[in-house]
Design a protein around this motif. Structure first.
Motif, PDB file in Angstrom:
ATOM      1  N   ASP A 144       0.703  -1.351  -0.094  1.00 44.33           N
ATOM      2  CA  ASP A 144       0.077  -0.089   0.478  1.00 44.33           C
ATOM      3  C   ASP A 144       0.872   1.669  -0.016  1.00 44.33           C
ATOM      4  O   ASP A 144      -0.050   2.096  -0.190  1.00 44.33           O
ATOM      5  N   LYS A 176      -5.607  -2.082   3.278  1.00 46.67           N
ATOM      6  CA  LYS A 176      -5.655  -1.239   4.421  1.00 46.67           C
ATOM      7  C   LYS A 176      -6.968  -0.078   5.340  1.00 46.67           C
ATOM      8  O   LYS A 176      -6.242   0.274   6.385  1.00 46.67           O
ATOM      9  N   LEU A 219      -8.537  -2.756   7.490  1.00 50.35           N
ATOM     10  CA  LEU A 219      -7.891  -2.747   8.596  1.00 50.35           C
ATOM     11  C   LEU A 219      -7.733  -1.794   9.332  1.00 50.35           C
ATOM     12  O   LEU A 219      -7.828  -1.754  10.493  1.00 50.35           O
ATOM     13  N   SER A 220      -7.482  -0.889   8.860  1.00 48.64           N
ATOM     14  CA  SER A 220      -7.098   0.428   9.995  1.00 48.64           C
ATOM     15  C   SER A 220      -8.344   1.174  10.027  1.00 48.64           C
ATOM     16  O   SER A 220      -7.944   2.224  11.209  1.00 48.64           O
ATOM     17  N   SER A 264      -7.008   5.131   9.686  1.00 48.66           N
ATOM     18  CA  SER A 264      -6.378   5.696  10.662  1.00 48.66           C
ATOM     19  C   SER A 264      -4.888   5.676   9.713  1.00 48.66           C
ATOM     20  O   SER A 264      -4.705   4.823   8.660  1.00 48.66           O
ATOM     21  N   GLY A 265      -3.889   6.943   9.887  1.00 48.67           N
ATOM     22  CA  GLY A 265      -2.851   6.649   9.077  1.00 48.67           C
ATOM     23  C   GLY A 265      -2.696   6.770   7.955  1.00 48.67           C
ATOM     24  O   GLY A 265      -4.041   7.891   7.145  1.00 48.67           O
ATOM     25  N   ILE A 267      -3.179   7.353   3.877  1.00 49.30           N
ATOM     26  CA  ILE A 267      -3.571   6.507   2.616  1.00 49.30           C
ATOM     27  C   ILE A 267      -3.202   6.952   1.576  1.00 49.30           C
ATOM     28  O   ILE A 267      -3.791   7.430   0.274  1.00 49.30           O
TER      29      ILE A 267
END
Length: 410
Positions: A201, A214, A217-218, A221-222, A224
């Motif tokens: 990713d 991604k 699952l996330s 958050s964080g 992309i």
């Protein structure tokens, strides 16, 4: 007026898709681009990660001028049926000049396309040697895609080109264009970045598979990477309300419909006697849909085909209706999901040239359609209701049905 088209899923729309539209428009000097996009279920038979009207909005913001829906009978079909349905709908509009698609290759693009054209010629002519090799592979227990790929490798130096999904679709598009004598010209673009199924990713051109994984699952958050800020904003606004959709979310719906129709499974598209018997044998241990399909999977029946079987059952796709539809040309209407305001001249052009009715306001479909067309539309509506209901159960938010969902206008 020069018009290009793309057949797509945009699951979700990402930087690679935007690159394709921008490159296509620039290199072909296009005035407009039409996208024929899958609805709420994909070609692999799985539910789309996010609803079709949101994906249409992302496509319009990313460079499309008009988005129409590929009916569910074709959107969830094998690669050949997906291509046949998409091209039939674009041909029926009577104004599309070029069809753009991606290819995956280390060869020069011209050399790769020459190889794909040779393979498409084999699919169209089906010489005896090809038929014999295909039949031999099937008798040895290979799935149809694997048997066909091996036959091509023996007749052409294909170097496993059919191991890549984009190449499979590219070959199917070329085959349909040749078989039907379509006036639409093919326009290939070399895929950049990660492969279709890559889960890496950290790239500007990450695959849709990596992005879905991604973001699911996330929980967003964080960072992309691989998706525009406009598309990401749409996802963020709707996350936990109507996305993400996963195959497991449909486990209860599938189980109920499977039990109801257990004695009539072969009436549904793609479900033959062998698959029906395997499903019945495995159903006593049913806990969820993904694990159930994995328990049925074998050398002859791929996971993707079994996913399509599940989608066909849930959306009541009858084998006889698909066969009848294909005999009559596949395309009976073009449902508008969205368009850009600046595309008014394109809409006027389509009104003059189209051989099929354009469906904007959904209530009009009952006046404009009849026979096969109306049955196909009813399947689309059922697919949307199945999808919407599963997400309402998952997230606890009421969602608009197809009659209340407005056309996306940018």
């Amino acid at each position: 007026m020069k018009i290009g088209a793309v057949i797509a899923e945009y699951n979700p729309f990402h930087n690679g898709h935007q690159y394709q539209l921008e490159t296509f428009r620039r290199q072909s000097d296009l005035d407009y681009i039409i996208v024929c996009m899958s609805g709420n279920f994909t070609q692999r038979g799985e539910p789309a990660w996010m609803p079709k009207h949101l994906r249409a909005r992302m496509a319009l913001l990313g460079g499309a001028d008009l988005v129409i829906e590929l009916p569910v009978y074709f959107a969830t079909g094998s690669a050949s049926i997906f291509a046949e349905g998409g091209i039939a709908h674009l041909d029926a509009l009577g104004c599309v000049d070029e069809l753009c698609f991606g290819c995956e290759t280390d060869r020069p693009l011209g050399e790769h396309m020459k190889l794909l054209h040779s393979a498409a010629d084999l699919f169209v002519s089906e010489p005896d040697e090809f038929k014999q090799l295909l039949s031999l592979g099937l008798k040895q227990g290979l799935s149809f895609p694997a048997a066909r790929s091996r036959a091509l490798e023996k007749l052409l130096d294909t170097c496993n080109i059919l191991n890549q999904p984009n190449n499979i679709l590219a070959l199917e598009y070329l085959t349909v264009l040749k078989k039907t004598g379509s006036g639409i010209r093919p326009f290939a673009i070399k895929r950049l970045g990660q492969g279709y199924h890559s889960t890496e990713d950290s790239y500007t051109f990450a695959s849709a598979t990596a992005l879905r994984q991604k973001m699911t699952l996330s929980g967003l958050s964080g960072d992309i990477p691989g998706i525009s800020s406009e598309s990401l904003h749409i996802i963020q606004e709707n996350y936990g309300i109507c996305l993400p959709a996963q195959l497991s979310d449909f486990s209860s719906i599938f189980a109920a419909l499977f039990m109801k129709n257990m004695e009539h499974l072969t009436d549904y598209t793609d479900i033959n006697e062998d698959i029906a018997n395997l499903m019945k044998k495995s159903f006593d241990r049913y806990t969820n849909l993904p694990d159930f399909l994995l328990s049925v999977k074998n050398k002859a029946f791929t996971y993707s085909r079994l996913c399509r079987c599940a989608a066909h059952l849930m959306t009541d796709q009858q084998r006889l209706l698909l066969d009848h539809s294909r005999k009559e040309g596949c395309a009976f209407y073009a449902r508008i999901l969205g368009f850009r305001k600046e595309a008014a001249p394109l809409l006027n052009r389509i009104k003059q040239s189209s051989k099929i009715p354009m469906i904007g306001k959904m209530s009009s479909c009952f006046d404009l359609l009849e026979g096969i067309g109306l049955e196909m539309m009813q399947a689309d509506l059922l697919a949307s209701d199945i999808y919407r209901t599963a997400l309402q159960i998952k997230f606890g938010h009421p969602l608009k049905n197809d009659f209340r969902q407005p056309i996306v206008i940018i």
